[in-house]
Write an enzyme that holds these catalytic residues in place. Sequence first.
Site, PDB file in Angstrom:
ATOM      1  N   CYS A  81       0.825  -1.210   0.000  1.00 37.13           N
ATOM      2  CA  CYS A  81       0.000   0.000   0.000  1.00 37.13           C
ATOM      3  C   CYS A  81       0.859   1.260   0.000  1.00 37.13           C
ATOM      4  O   CYS A  81       1.366   1.680   1.043  1.00 37.13           O
ATOM      5  CB  CYS A  81      -0.920  -0.017   1.220  1.00 37.13           C
ATOM      6  SG  CYS A  81      -1.903   1.474   1.355  1.00 37.13           S
ATOM      7  N   CYS A 104      -0.417   4.149   2.118  1.00 38.01           N
ATOM      8  CA  CYS A 104      -0.250   3.969   3.563  1.00 38.01           C
ATOM      9  C   CYS A 104       1.203   4.209   3.955  1.00 38.01           C
ATOM     10  O   CYS A 104       1.488   4.821   4.978  1.00 38.01           O
ATOM     11  CB  CYS A 104      -0.586   2.550   4.007  1.00 38.01           C
ATOM     12  SG  CYS A 104      -2.080   1.873   3.314  1.00 38.01           S
ATOM     13  N   ASP A 105       2.145   3.686   3.173  1.00 37.96           N
ATOM     14  CA  ASP A 105       3.537   3.623   3.617  1.00 37.96           C
ATOM     15  C   ASP A 105       4.507   4.481   2.813  1.00 37.96           C
ATOM     16  O   ASP A 105       5.678   4.599   3.186  1.00 37.96           O
ATOM     17  CB  ASP A 105       4.019   2.154   3.559  1.00 37.96           C
ATOM     18  CG  ASP A 105       3.183   1.262   4.468  1.00 37.96           C
ATOM     19  OD1 ASP A 105       2.753   1.758   5.526  1.00 37.96           O
ATOM     20  OD2 ASP A 105       2.954   0.098   4.121  1.00 37.96           O
TER      21      ASP A 105
END
Length: 309
Positions: free
Chosen positions: A134, A137-138
Amino acid sequence: MENTKCLIIGSGPAGYTAAVYASRANLRPVLYTGMQPGGQLTVTTDIENFPGYPDGVGGAQMMDDFRAQAERFGTDIRFGNIDSIRLDDRPFLAVADDGTEIAAETVIIATGASARYLGLPSEEKFKGAGVSACATCDGFFYRGKVVAVVGGGDTACEEAAYLSGLCRKVYLIVRRNELRASKAMQEKVLRTPNIEVLWETQTKEILGDKSVNAVRLSTKEGERTVDIDGFFVAIGHHPNSELFRKWLEMDAGGYIKTIPGTSKTNVEGVFACGDVQDPEYRQAITAAGSGCKAALDAERYLSHCPSRS
Ligand code: NDP
């Protein structure tokens, strides 16, 4: 034991749309969100192809809107998983992860799909330490660094495009000599200067000590190692259908089979919608449309059986 006319499992576009329709039909649905409320769209960037949003909308924002609409019509939305279910007798019996037992007249399955991984031992070793599925997300952790994305579909291209805005360099590792992604996404990737596509390349091993520092690749010319700080996997998804394996017919990929043109499964009163039953289109808009069908099918099923209405 609680009773409901309609239990909805999942909270992506399919689950929330089913909830809006089922609530408005006075089925007073109970919806379990799963562990990722809002589903896959909450970890994507902008959605530009969902009708009604001419300027695009963030995935998380769109799912907040879906949720608010379902709540407005009275859906009982609960954070949590359904851990077990029996579909061989009526009412259907489900048990949530907090132990709540629910007897349901109808079940709408909208559990979606989850990211697939390559299956390399080194990938497992570095999950959370340089390996991610992701980018939104990261990606933040890799600002100014060098990363690789594996995959050639819309997800991989979208992730690469997103990361190119944060990272110094993005390698896109593609196993064939062409991308599967839509033309628009292909063009975006190919014209971004800090994205380098590595064609006809397979990932052999992710290397590192405490965290990722390189990837070993195999190409037609032989093996090579490329230094990277992060490795993003974007090779598609698998349907979240395991819970229903014992009861429902599925295809070889684990997608729940529905009667064409409907959301009906092989068990009367159980309906499936969204990515868990769609190996083909997997779009937010098609998922939402199928969620609508599932609620209408559930309503009709209940109204045609006086004892159940
Ligand atoms: P896809 O199944 O479309 O693509 C998966 C990609 O990963 C393919 O390029 C495939 O290669 C590659 N791949 C699969 N297994 C491996 C492997 N073991 N090693 C290396 N590469 C591998 O999945 P996506 O998640 O990209 O997209 C799913 C659906 O969601 C699609 O319908 C897509 O259009 C849609 N989507 C739409 C978006 C949008 O409209 N904004 C954004 C994201 C997704 P190969 O091509 O060789 O099979």
